[in-house]
Motif scaffolding. Sequence first.
Motif, short mmCIF file in Angstrom:
data_model
loop_
_atom_site.label_atom_id
_atom_site.label_comp_id
_atom_site.label_asym_id
_atom_site.label_seq_id
_atom_site.Cartn_x
_atom_site.Cartn_y
_atom_site.Cartn_z
N CYS A 237 -4.43 5.46 3.87
CA CYS A 237 -2.57 4.79 2.86
C CYS A 237 -3.54 4.39 1.58
CB CYS A 237 -3.05 3.36 2.98
SG CYS A 237 -2.44 3.33 4.92
N ASP B 135 4.91 -0.13 0.76
CA ASP B 135 3.52 -0.33 -1.07
C ASP B 135 3.31 1.18 -1.16
OD1 ASP B 135 2.89 -2.79 -0.55
OD2 ASP B 135 2.18 -3.09 1.26
N LEU B 136 4.02 1.74 -0.44
CA LEU B 136 3.30 3.85 -0.17
C LEU B 136 4.41 4.78 -1.02
CD1 LEU B 136 0.68 4.17 2.16
CD2 LEU B 136 0.37 4.02 -0.27
N ARG B 137 4.89 5.83 -2.10
CA ARG B 137 5.24 6.76 -2.70
C ARG B 137 5.98 7.22 -1.32
NH1 ARG B 137 7.23 7.84 -7.31
NH2 ARG B 137 8.19 10.70 -7.48
N SER C 121 -5.71 0.47 -4.22
CA SER C 121 -6.29 1.80 -4.20
C SER C 121 -7.48 1.77 -4.02
CB SER C 121 -5.78 3.34 -5.05
OG SER C 121 -4.06 3.51 -4.93
N ALA D 127 -3.30 7.43 -0.69
CA ALA D 127 -1.53 7.92 -0.89
C ALA D 127 -1.28 7.07 -2.15
CB ALA D 127 -1.13 7.74 0.21
N GLN D 128 -0.46 8.03 -2.69
CA GLN D 128 0.12 6.80 -4.01
C GLN D 128 0.84 6.06 -4.00
OE1 GLN D 128 2.59 9.28 -6.41
NE2 GLN D 128 3.38 8.74 -8.23
N SER D 129 0.21 4.73 -4.41
CA SER D 129 1.04 3.31 -4.14
C SER D 129 2.36 3.20 -5.00
CB SER D 129 -0.28 2.33 -4.79
OG SER D 129 -1.22 2.60 -4.31
N GLN E 114 5.05 11.31 2.18
CA GLN E 114 3.28 11.68 1.53
C GLN E 114 3.34 11.40 3.37
OE1 GLN E 114 1.19 9.97 -1.28
NE2 GLN E 114 2.67 8.15 -1.26
N ARG F 86 -2.32 -1.42 -2.20
CA ARG F 86 -2.04 -0.96 -3.01
C ARG F 86 -2.25 -1.04 -4.57
NH1 ARG F 86 1.50 -7.00 -2.26
NH2 ARG F 86 3.47 -5.82 -0.91
#
Length: 253
Positions: free
Chosen positions: A130, A90-92, A58, A133-135, A95, A56
């Motif tokens: 993970c 937790d990720l957008r 990053s 990636a964008q949280s 993706q 979360r």
Amino acid sequence: MDDERQATFGTDGSLETDRPPEAAGEDDFGEEKDPDETDGGFSRYVVSSLLQKAVRRSDEEVAAWAAWELARSGFGWNLWERLNLYVVEDLRAGQDVATQVARYEELATERWEADEWRGRLCAVHAALACARAQSSREAANADEYFGAVADHRAEARERGEEPSHDFPVGDLEPEGRFDAVFDGHTGEGSRRGRGTEFFKTHGARVGPEGESDLSARWQRLAMVLSSTEFDEADIERALEPTDADDPWAGPES
């Protein structure tokens, strides 16, 4: 979860749960591990929680270590279960990391062993993917919000009141904002005689970028050659992109 994970016995004969044979043995200090203890002497529950919070936030290094620690300690099954959860919690959305994690899991658990060095590399790779990636907790927030609204609507109806909060579609009735959805694929649309013409000029419109030139040419020619009669105004309406600010507004042409 298989039988080995559901029920194994410790050295004292006591029943242990959620502990595969590969998680048993000694820790880094030569001491017998507790049922949920990692090789480094940590609780697997704490390390798993650490991994999720690191994703979360990053934090790549902490995420990589937590995944490595779980994998090398024989808790690979727990690691991959959690990583797949983090992808959706937790990720957008949208993706590539979801398919990446699935592939790393496949390699670690089907081609190799999760706790051997190649399995550990897969664990680190997946955790880094993970963490990079964008949280976003957008899906979890949506689930919680929509659920709260559902309860609120039901309570308001029981009191005979209008809800102060409602779903984004309201009552979802024909002739309203979302009238385009009531095409021939729905019972109401069928009763209203909304066939191919309505679908093409309302239900099938895309946006806000609109169709590509090639796709637009195909659609135009398909409508020209269709057994349903379309005039030029119909074709223009069908090809008109939806509005970026109001995607449910009807075509202007």
